[in-house]
Design a protein around this motif. Sequence first.
Motif, mmCIF file in Angstrom:
data_model
loop_
_atom_site.group_PDB
_atom_site.id
_atom_site.type_symbol
_atom_site.label_atom_id
_atom_site.label_comp_id
_atom_site.label_asym_id
_atom_site.label_seq_id
_atom_site.Cartn_x
_atom_site.Cartn_y
_atom_site.Cartn_z
ATOM 1 N N GLN A 3 0.834 -1.189 0.000
ATOM 2 C CA GLN A 3 0.000 0.000 0.000
ATOM 3 C C GLN A 3 0.869 1.240 0.000
ATOM 4 O OE1 GLN A 3 -2.559 -0.536 3.463
ATOM 5 N NE2 GLN A 3 -4.195 -1.298 2.158
ATOM 6 N N LEU A 4 0.460 2.229 -0.781
ATOM 7 C CA LEU A 4 1.124 3.530 -0.811
ATOM 8 C C LEU A 4 0.138 4.567 -0.294
ATOM 9 C CD1 LEU A 4 2.744 3.398 -4.375
ATOM 10 C CD2 LEU A 4 3.787 2.771 -2.188
ATOM 11 N N VAL A 5 0.561 5.358 0.677
ATOM 12 C CA VAL A 5 -0.324 6.344 1.286
ATOM 13 C C VAL A 5 0.306 7.719 1.177
ATOM 14 C CG1 VAL A 5 -1.536 7.073 3.360
ATOM 15 C CG2 VAL A 5 -1.225 4.624 2.886
ATOM 16 N N CYS A 22 4.927 10.035 0.613
ATOM 17 C CA CYS A 22 4.342 8.767 0.181
ATOM 18 C C CYS A 22 4.977 7.660 1.013
ATOM 19 C CB CYS A 22 4.605 8.538 -1.303
ATOM 20 S SG CYS A 22 4.137 6.895 -1.896
ATOM 21 N N ALA A 23 4.191 7.080 1.892
ATOM 22 C CA ALA A 23 4.679 6.018 2.760
ATOM 23 C C ALA A 23 4.229 4.666 2.233
ATOM 24 C CB ALA A 23 4.155 6.228 4.174
ATOM 25 N N ALA A 24 5.164 3.739 2.141
ATOM 26 C CA ALA A 24 4.867 2.388 1.659
ATOM 27 C C ALA A 24 4.732 1.428 2.832
ATOM 28 C CB ALA A 24 5.956 1.900 0.716
ATOM 29 N N SER A 25 3.861 0.464 2.654
ATOM 30 C CA SER A 25 3.617 -0.490 3.731
ATOM 31 C C SER A 25 4.706 -1.542 3.849
ATOM 32 C CB SER A 25 2.264 -1.178 3.523
ATOM 33 O OG SER A 25 2.249 -1.880 2.285
ATOM 34 N N LYS A 110 -3.790 6.382 -3.365
ATOM 35 C CA LYS A 110 -5.150 6.859 -3.636
ATOM 36 C C LYS A 110 -5.188 8.334 -3.993
ATOM 37 C CE LYS A 110 -7.531 3.348 -0.909
ATOM 38 N NZ LYS A 110 -8.494 3.077 0.177
ATOM 39 N N GLY A 111 -4.099 9.028 -3.773
ATOM 40 C CA GLY A 111 -4.018 10.418 -4.184
ATOM 41 C C GLY A 111 -4.238 11.411 -3.066
#
Length: 118
Positions: A3-5, A22-25, A110-111
């Motif tokens: 997931q990218l947030v 942008c934080a990656a899981s 998700k932007g």
Amino acid sequence: QVQLVESGGGLVQPGGSLRLSCAASESIFSIWDMGWYRQAPGKQRELVAIITSGGSTNYADSVKGRFTISRDNAKNTAYLQMNSLKPEDTAVYYCAAGPITVNVVHYWGKGTLVTVSS
């Protein structure tokens, strides 16, 4: 599933600055390129900036000299520093990961909305 947030979007006046994160899981940064795309209302999504796994960067002509992409592999986080913002930078900004240099994206965030207005 990776997931990218994204975070850091908001309303800013012309000439102002924002920094997107942008934080990656998962720890994927050592493998993939990271990119920032944007989509303005009524327009197609466009690539804004890319940083390769080796740290090389490239930018769209419209943001050269104003935006800076970076990555911190230890934190699984990518950044987009945006300076001298213009109304035409208004868009939803998406983080992406994959072999982007060959136009392939494996993962999308998700932007986050950036609005540049007085």
